[in-house]
Design a protein around this motif. Sequence first.
Motif, short mmCIF file in Angstrom:
data_model
loop_
_atom_site.label_atom_id
_atom_site.label_comp_id
_atom_site.label_asym_id
_atom_site.label_seq_id
_atom_site.Cartn_x
_atom_site.Cartn_y
_atom_site.Cartn_z
N PHE A 198 -2.37 -16.45 47.22
CA PHE A 198 -1.94 -15.43 46.26
C PHE A 198 -3.13 -14.86 45.50
O PHE A 198 -4.17 -15.49 45.37
CB PHE A 198 -0.93 -16.03 45.27
CG PHE A 198 0.39 -16.37 45.90
CD1 PHE A 198 1.43 -15.46 45.91
CD2 PHE A 198 0.58 -17.60 46.50
CE1 PHE A 198 2.65 -15.76 46.50
CE2 PHE A 198 1.80 -17.92 47.09
CZ PHE A 198 2.83 -17.00 47.09
N GLY A 199 -2.93 -13.64 44.99
CA GLY A 199 -3.91 -13.01 44.13
C GLY A 199 -5.26 -12.82 44.80
O GLY A 199 -5.37 -12.42 45.96
N ARG A 200 -6.31 -13.13 44.05
CA ARG A 200 -7.67 -12.96 44.53
C ARG A 200 -7.93 -13.80 45.79
O ARG A 200 -8.70 -13.41 46.67
CB ARG A 200 -8.65 -13.36 43.41
CG ARG A 200 -10.12 -13.31 43.79
CD ARG A 200 -10.56 -11.92 44.16
NE ARG A 200 -11.99 -11.89 44.49
CZ ARG A 200 -12.50 -11.09 45.40
NH1 ARG A 200 -11.73 -10.25 46.07
NH2 ARG A 200 -13.81 -11.10 45.63
N LEU A 201 -7.27 -14.95 45.88
CA LEU A 201 -7.47 -15.81 47.05
C LEU A 201 -6.99 -15.11 48.32
O LEU A 201 -7.61 -15.21 49.37
CB LEU A 201 -6.71 -17.13 46.87
CG LEU A 201 -6.96 -17.89 45.56
CD1 LEU A 201 -6.21 -19.21 45.57
CD2 LEU A 201 -8.44 -18.11 45.33
N LYS A 202 -5.90 -14.40 48.21
CA LYS A 202 -5.38 -13.65 49.35
C LYS A 202 -6.36 -12.55 49.76
O LYS A 202 -6.57 -12.30 50.96
CB LYS A 202 -4.02 -13.04 49.01
CG LYS A 202 -3.39 -12.26 50.15
CD LYS A 202 -1.97 -11.83 49.82
CE LYS A 202 -1.93 -10.78 48.73
NZ LYS A 202 -0.54 -10.30 48.50
N ASP A 203 -6.98 -11.92 48.78
CA ASP A 203 -7.96 -10.87 49.09
C ASP A 203 -9.15 -11.45 49.84
O ASP A 203 -9.68 -10.83 50.78
CB ASP A 203 -8.44 -10.20 47.79
CG ASP A 203 -7.32 -9.46 47.07
OD1 ASP A 203 -6.34 -9.09 47.74
OD2 ASP A 203 -7.43 -9.27 45.85
N ILE A 204 -9.60 -12.63 49.43
CA ILE A 204 -10.77 -13.26 50.05
C ILE A 204 -10.48 -13.65 51.50
O ILE A 204 -11.27 -13.38 52.41
CB ILE A 204 -11.22 -14.49 49.24
CG1 ILE A 204 -11.73 -14.07 47.86
CG2 ILE A 204 -12.30 -15.26 49.99
CD1 ILE A 204 -12.01 -15.22 46.92
N VAL A 205 -9.33 -14.28 51.70
CA VAL A 205 -8.98 -14.75 53.04
C VAL A 205 -8.55 -13.60 53.95
O VAL A 205 -8.69 -13.66 55.17
CB VAL A 205 -7.87 -15.82 52.95
CG1 VAL A 205 -7.42 -16.28 54.32
CG2 VAL A 205 -8.38 -17.03 52.15
N GLY A 206 -8.02 -12.54 53.33
CA GLY A 206 -7.60 -11.39 54.12
C GLY A 206 -6.18 -11.45 54.62
O GLY A 206 -5.76 -10.62 55.42
N LYS A 207 -5.42 -12.42 54.14
CA LYS A 207 -4.02 -12.53 54.55
C LYS A 207 -3.26 -13.37 53.53
O LYS A 207 -3.86 -14.18 52.80
CB LYS A 207 -3.89 -13.16 55.93
CG LYS A 207 -4.47 -14.55 56.04
CD LYS A 207 -4.41 -15.09 57.48
CE LYS A 207 -5.40 -14.35 58.35
NZ LYS A 207 -5.45 -14.90 59.73
N GLY A 208 -1.97 -13.18 53.48
CA GLY A 208 -1.16 -13.90 52.51
C GLY A 208 -0.64 -15.22 53.02
O GLY A 208 -0.32 -16.11 52.24
#
Length: 211
Positions: free
Chosen positions: A8-18
């Motif tokens: 979720f959140g910034r972590l999702k942006d880093i990994v590139g997927k939810g």
Amino acid sequence: MRVRVLFFGRLKDIVGKGEEQAELSEGARVEDLFERYGRNFPELAKFRASVVASVNQEFAEWRAPLASGDEVAFLPPVSGGAIPAGAAVEENLCALVRTQIETSEIVAQLKAPPDGAVVVFEGIVRNHSAGRSTLYLEYEAYEAMAVAKMREIGAEMREKFSIRRYAMIHRLGRLEIGETSVLIVVCVTPKKLARSLAPRQMGFGHAAGMP
């Protein structure tokens, strides 16, 4: 073994997927799963101290063991993004919404003649955080877990305190400065609370009009 992983959140942006499915060795723990992603995404590892983990919609320790079929979520303290919102309305209101929270309307719906007091808490978006200016906030939630935890908290409140009815509402999506992000309303009737909040203790008195 295979587990479902949610970001979720910034972590999702880093990994590139939810979300995705991850293959792990038997005996793997939550921390092993996060470290695996941290090796592939070094930026993710920087969030280790502030990330909250859950397993099957329950908060989990980093050393908690995993089993095949588990759902593991990694959530930052404050996150951004957008998800479809759902609201669960019942005698007590626990809801996630994407529209403006109308405090006065909600209070009017909850309070009743037997109530001796209505306590209202509003959390609003402020214009600064950690010494830096804030332009807006964008909220995301692990919706199923969030609503379940709100209900757990509400049930505990009613068990410990003399609460007739309550509402817990959190808004999702983008919020501008000054907008209400969270609303908590509690309606109470008990004599115990009435005595602790009695107006005469603050130098006031009253007379009741009775038929």
